[in-house]
Write an enzyme that holds these catalytic residues in place. Structure first.
Site, mmCIF file in Angstrom:
data_model
loop_
_atom_site.group_PDB
_atom_site.id
_atom_site.type_symbol
_atom_site.label_atom_id
_atom_site.label_comp_id
_atom_site.label_asym_id
_atom_site.label_seq_id
_atom_site.Cartn_x
_atom_site.Cartn_y
_atom_site.Cartn_z
ATOM 1 C CB THR A 120 -36.481 27.367 -33.765
ATOM 2 O OG1 THR A 120 -36.740 27.405 -35.316
ATOM 3 C CG2 THR A 120 -35.200 28.087 -33.887
ATOM 4 C CG ASP A 121 -37.562 24.978 -38.872
ATOM 5 O OD1 ASP A 121 -37.267 26.073 -38.250
ATOM 6 O OD2 ASP A 121 -37.939 24.905 -39.588
ATOM 7 C CD GLU A 122 -36.591 30.822 -37.823
ATOM 8 O OE1 GLU A 122 -35.606 31.493 -38.003
ATOM 9 O OE2 GLU A 122 -37.724 31.295 -37.733
ATOM 10 C CE1 TYR B 36 -36.336 32.066 -31.769
ATOM 11 C CE2 TYR B 36 -36.448 32.023 -34.023
ATOM 12 C CZ TYR B 36 -36.807 31.549 -33.004
ATOM 13 O OH TYR B 36 -37.569 30.743 -32.421
ATOM 14 C CE LYS C 232 -34.974 28.821 -28.987
ATOM 15 N NZ LYS C 232 -36.030 29.198 -28.002
HETATM 16 P P1 NAD Z 1 -43.817 33.756 -28.222
HETATM 17 O O1 NAD Z 1 -43.063 35.405 -28.113
HETATM 18 O O2 NAD Z 1 -45.307 34.025 -28.643
HETATM 19 O O3 NAD Z 1 -43.611 34.004 -26.726
HETATM 20 C C1 NAD Z 1 -42.467 33.864 -25.480
HETATM 21 C C2 NAD Z 1 -43.324 34.040 -23.931
HETATM 22 O O4 NAD Z 1 -41.638 34.033 -23.674
HETATM 23 C C3 NAD Z 1 -43.844 35.243 -24.228
HETATM 24 O O5 NAD Z 1 -45.054 34.792 -23.383
HETATM 25 C C4 NAD Z 1 -42.784 36.136 -23.310
HETATM 26 O O6 NAD Z 1 -43.674 36.633 -22.613
HETATM 27 C C5 NAD Z 1 -41.994 34.874 -22.955
HETATM 28 N N1 NAD Z 1 -40.576 35.368 -22.330
HETATM 29 C C6 NAD Z 1 -39.973 36.175 -22.764
HETATM 30 N N2 NAD Z 1 -38.373 36.377 -21.984
HETATM 31 C C7 NAD Z 1 -38.565 36.388 -20.950
HETATM 32 C C8 NAD Z 1 -38.352 36.196 -19.987
HETATM 33 N N3 NAD Z 1 -36.813 36.945 -20.270
HETATM 34 N N4 NAD Z 1 -38.589 35.459 -19.099
HETATM 35 C C9 NAD Z 1 -39.764 34.643 -19.079
HETATM 36 N N5 NAD Z 1 -40.524 34.761 -20.037
HETATM 37 C C10 NAD Z 1 -40.091 35.869 -21.149
HETATM 38 O O7 NAD Z 1 -42.722 32.490 -29.146
HETATM 39 P P2 NAD Z 1 -43.542 31.116 -29.053
HETATM 40 O O8 NAD Z 1 -44.195 31.762 -30.762
HETATM 41 O O9 NAD Z 1 -44.908 30.655 -28.220
HETATM 42 O O10 NAD Z 1 -41.949 30.056 -29.235
HETATM 43 C C11 NAD Z 1 -42.157 29.460 -28.073
HETATM 44 C C12 NAD Z 1 -40.990 28.827 -28.010
HETATM 45 O O11 NAD Z 1 -41.021 28.187 -29.394
HETATM 46 C C13 NAD Z 1 -39.692 30.060 -28.210
HETATM 47 O O12 NAD Z 1 -38.333 29.122 -27.529
HETATM 48 C C14 NAD Z 1 -38.841 29.767 -29.760
HETATM 49 O O13 NAD Z 1 -37.690 29.831 -30.166
HETATM 50 C C15 NAD Z 1 -40.013 28.054 -29.828
HETATM 51 N N6 NAD Z 1 -40.885 27.953 -31.655
HETATM 52 C C16 NAD Z 1 -41.732 29.171 -32.031
HETATM 53 C C17 NAD Z 1 -41.925 28.510 -32.937
HETATM 54 C C18 NAD Z 1 -42.853 28.967 -33.402
HETATM 55 O O14 NAD Z 1 -43.556 29.080 -35.036
HETATM 56 N N7 NAD Z 1 -43.343 29.727 -32.849
HETATM 57 C C19 NAD Z 1 -41.682 27.364 -33.597
HETATM 58 C C20 NAD Z 1 -40.104 26.996 -32.887
HETATM 59 C C21 NAD Z 1 -39.964 26.486 -31.787
#
Ligand code: NAD
Length: 354
Positions: free
Chosen positions: A133-135, A159, A163
């Protein structure tokens, strides 16, 4: 190719699984612990495809990871599994440390053990793609700067600190052990299948029920929004085309104040659903300012010029076109939302995997 997508039952992971099945001839194995954020109904479009498979696995479970990676023999591992909600990380950081740091470490170790067993050609083409993430870069308050790939890390919340930690581990496993990794850091995503605790779906669904629209602080916080399908396309491009050891920032060039995002949602709902509940006159009347989140970063904004130049990726959606699609999606997928609201998505997924 065979691609493992960790966290593929989540918001972005399910978009990546859909993208790969619908746009390539690759095979996809989703591995996911199915926390509250994992929803198998987000994978309905690909579930019966013969190139798609699913295993319920916790990325902290080394034995289960070794077994599945060795038997599936992936060409690429795209690592999205994470605890992802900042508010939850403030209330209870432990699962963030567990999954985002220990889980990433465990997955790196398992991937390295697998990679070392591959022949030289497969070793050279294998990729471990860490999605971040950009965070991790912290707050851009009081400047017009953008985050570049060289911006120092300065995370603010449990969080983003977890990350950032996982990003450092991935770099170290590349530099020290030679694991072929790539890292991407993306801005805020929005679009279909976004869990209703996050800003945009929460506002859409609350407004449709005539409930308050809670906006943190003065609503002036700025985020750079990217439509999730544009992100999924960028991720596949990086996983398949980027040089080993590279990192890319991915953003939408859509800096918006939170309050402007909420206002846009209200305007779109006025257009799409003019009949409002509870005799309210305008959706905007539901906006309610609430106490700000502790340590709330004021502004994030991404410079995506490196991925534009190296991989010729650009977002297809503007914020306005992406938001129209998103609001439409929530209006047309009320069952997906209902099953989350009444908790039945958990029972339904138990029925599917047992
Ligand atoms: P999300 O919370 O919707 O999904 C996360 C998934 O990971 C879920 O299906 C959950 O069941 C699974 N999970 C959690 N713990 C686990 C474990 N111990 N073992 C296996 N699976 C596990 O998240 P998202 O929004 O889809 O984000 C996905 C990735 O992208 C993350 O790594 C997040 O940091 C990154 N990201 C998200 C955003 C955003 O805006 N949502 C932006 C930048 C980066």
């Amino acid at each position: 190719m065979k691609v493992i997508v960790t966290g593929g039952a989540g918001f972005i992971g399910s978009a990546v699984a859909r993208y790969i099945i619908e746009n390539t001839i690759d095979e996809v194995l989703v591995i996911d612990k199915l926390t509250y954020a994992g929803n198998l109904e987000s994978l309905n479009d690909v579930w019966t495809n013969e190139r798609f498979s699913f295993k319920q696995i916790d990325i902290c479970d080394r034995q289960a990871l070794d077994n599945i990676i060795l038997s599936y023999t992936p060409d690429i591992i795209m690592h999205l599994a994470a605890e992802s909600h900042v508010d939850r990380s403030i209330d209870n950081p432990s699962s963030f440390i567990e999954t985002n740091i220990i889980g990433t470490y465990t997955l790196l170790e398992s991937s390295l053990a697998y990679w070392r067993k591959l022949d030289k050609i497969r070793q050279s083409t294998f990729r471990f793609h860490h999605i971040s993430t950009d965070e991790v870069y912290g707050d851009l308050h009081g400047t017009t700067d953008l985050f570049t790939e060289k911006t120092p890390y300065s995370p603010s919340s449990p969080y983003s600190a977890s990350k950032a930690s996982s990003d450092h581990l991935v770099r170290a496993w590349h530099r020290t052990f030679g694991l072929p990794t790539v890292i991407t850091n993306c801005s805020n995503n929005y679009g279909p299948y976004h869990f209703p605790e996050k800003l945009i779906p929460l506002m859409i669904l609350n407004a449709l029920e005539g409930k308050p629209l809670p906006v943190y602080g003065n609503g002036q916080q700025i985020r750079d929004w990217l439509y999730v399908e544009d992100h999924a396309r960028a991720l596949y491009l990086v996983a398949t085309k980027a040089k080993v050891g590279e990192n890319y920032n991915i953003g939408g060039h859509n800096e918006r104040k939170n309050i402007d995002v909420v206002n846009l949602i209200c305007e779109l709902l006025e257009e799409f659903v003019p009949n409002k509940p509870n005799n309210i006159q305008f959706y905007k009347d539901l906006i309610t300012y609430v106490t700000d989140r502790p340590g709330h970063d004021q502004r994030y904004a991404i410079d995506s010029s490196k991925i534009y130049q190296d991989l010729e990726w650009k977002p297809k959606e503007t914020f306005e076109s992406g938001m129209r699609k998103t609001v439409h999606w929530y209006l047309n997928n009320k069952i997906w939302c209902e099953h989350i609201k009444d908790g039945s998505y958990v029972r339904l997924r138990q029925g599917i995997i047992n």
